[in-house]
Write a protein that holds these residues in place. Structure first.
Motif, PDB file in Angstrom:
ATOM      1  N   ASN A  34       1.024  -1.199  -0.007  1.00 43.44           N
ATOM      2  CA  ASN A  34       0.214   0.001   0.113  1.00 43.44           C
ATOM      3  C   ASN A  34       0.881   1.417  -0.038  1.00 43.44           C
ATOM      4  O   ASN A  34       0.415   2.173  -0.659  1.00 43.44           O
ATOM      5  N   ARG A 136      -2.598  -9.273  -6.811  1.00 43.64           N
ATOM      6  CA  ARG A 136      -2.210  -8.466  -5.878  1.00 43.64           C
ATOM      7  C   ARG A 136      -2.107  -7.075  -5.979  1.00 43.64           C
ATOM      8  O   ARG A 136      -2.626  -6.021  -5.617  1.00 43.64           O
ATOM      9  N   TRP A 137      -0.833  -6.888  -6.807  1.00 43.36           N
ATOM     10  CA  TRP A 137      -0.382  -5.696  -7.244  1.00 43.36           C
ATOM     11  C   TRP A 137      -1.357  -4.729  -8.034  1.00 43.36           C
ATOM     12  O   TRP A 137      -1.833  -3.670  -7.664  1.00 43.36           O
ATOM     13  N   THR A 140      -4.144  -3.703  -5.610  1.00 43.29           N
ATOM     14  CA  THR A 140      -3.926  -2.567  -4.748  1.00 43.29           C
ATOM     15  C   THR A 140      -3.862  -1.443  -5.670  1.00 43.29           C
ATOM     16  O   THR A 140      -4.331  -0.369  -5.169  1.00 43.29           O
TER      17      THR A 140
END
Length: 339
Positions: A34, A136-137, A140
């Protein structure tokens, strides 16, 4: 040793005589992926947040100034003629025009470079080689961008809506069915901005070049605005009101509700058939036309202002669904071909 010293000594040691660990205070700081995503795009995020804060401040001041004028001239009990003169429609129009460009600007300068920049510079390959999964990248990146966009556009929608709210019944100030009001209040600006931004992200992922992605996103964003402009009124349910007391001089015409938008007007015959309002334009006289078509009154189609909120949410739900589809496409394709 006094009581305070004893308490400090006891608190600094554990039960077995070992010194106690110092307590840690958790703060609301970003960490890990994050923090990395925020730091990478902090310039665009902070620019959007700062511009939103400044615009909201201006809108709040404009509303306060307008309310002072309205209350000083007897609003809302007084007739509009007494307080309407001091309300400046040009201010509403200029501000609404500026707000109307926000989805396009966000799509071009925030959405298009979001992935295209990483793919062009090779950052995506570096990320793919790390322990963080591409899904996930991507999630996010999209989630943080969407959060900033939603917060900012919601704030602008609320601020503009509160400014326009006291005079929304006056079409001479700003018509509720126009894009100037309809597209800048309620959920519509949020939905338009999200869809444009995610479309820009998808275009950038496919083209993999920042500049060309921005150009294509601009064209797509403008096309979305044009389509939305022509389809906006189709979101409502048209209401029809008729009269059967003649069409000649002195005959009453249908009385529409306050701030209603007239869609069409036609003549109605005794059998219920409708004719265009210009039907009698080429007849010898009005009396001949009335007898020829057996005309008995008027029929008017309109949209009441009470439908504005439902129309906005219906249109926004369509845009949200399209945004979800584009986001799913980005996550599915990006997981397989991010580099």
């Amino acid at each position: 040793m006094n009581n305070l010293t004893q308490a400090a000594t006891i608190g600094s040691s554990s039960s077995n005589g070992a010194p106690a660990r110092p307590t840690t205070t958790r703060t609301l700081r970003l960490g890990g992926l994050n923090w990395l995503i925020w730091r990478q795009h902090r310039a665009g995020f902070w620019t959007l947040i700062a511009a939103t804060a400044a615009t909201v401040a201006v809108l709040v001041l404009q509303r306060a100034e307008m309310m002072d004028h309205l209350t000083a001239h007897g609003w809302p009990d007084a007739a509009p003629g007494k307080w309407l003169e001091g309300v400046h429609p040009i201010r509403f129009q200029l501000v609404s025009y500026g707000l109307g460009f926000i989805p396009i600007v966000l799509g071009v300068f925030l959405g298009a470079p979001l992935l295209a920049g990483d793919l062009e510079s090779g950052t995506a390959k570096l990320v793919a080689s790390q322990s963080v999964t591409p899904r996930r990248w991507l999630a996010t990146k999209l989630g943080m961008t969407a959060l900033v966009v939603v917060v900012c556009t919601t704030a602008l929608s609320i601020a503009f809506g509160r400014w326009w709210g006291p005079v929304k019944q006056e079409p001479t100030v700003l018509g509720w069915s126009d894009g100037s009001a309809f597209d800048n209040t309620g959920p519509v600006p949020v939905a338009l901005a999200l869809f444009t931004v995610m479309s820009g992200v998808a275009i950038g992922m496919l083209l993999r070049r920042t500049l060309i992605s921005m150009v294509v996103t601009f064209a797509v964003a403008v096309a979305v605005q044009v389509i939305w402009h022509f389809e906006r009124l189709a979101l409502g349910h048209v209401v029809t009101i008729t009269t059967h007391q003649g069409i000649g001089p002195g005959s009453p015409r249908p009385q529409l509700p306050e701030a209603a938008l007239e869609i069409d007007e036609s003549l109605i015959s005794n059998s219920g058939e409708t004719h265009g309002w210009g039907t009698c334009a080429h007849e010898i006289s009005g009396k001949v036309c009335i007898q020829k078509y057996d005309l008995v009154g008027w029929s008017v189609d309109y949209l009441p202002i009470s439908q504005m909120r439902s129309m906005q949410w219906f249109g926004a739900s369509v845009l949200f669904a399209l945004t979800a589809a584009v986001t799913a496409f980005i996550l599915i394709r990006g997981r397989k071909r991010i580099v």
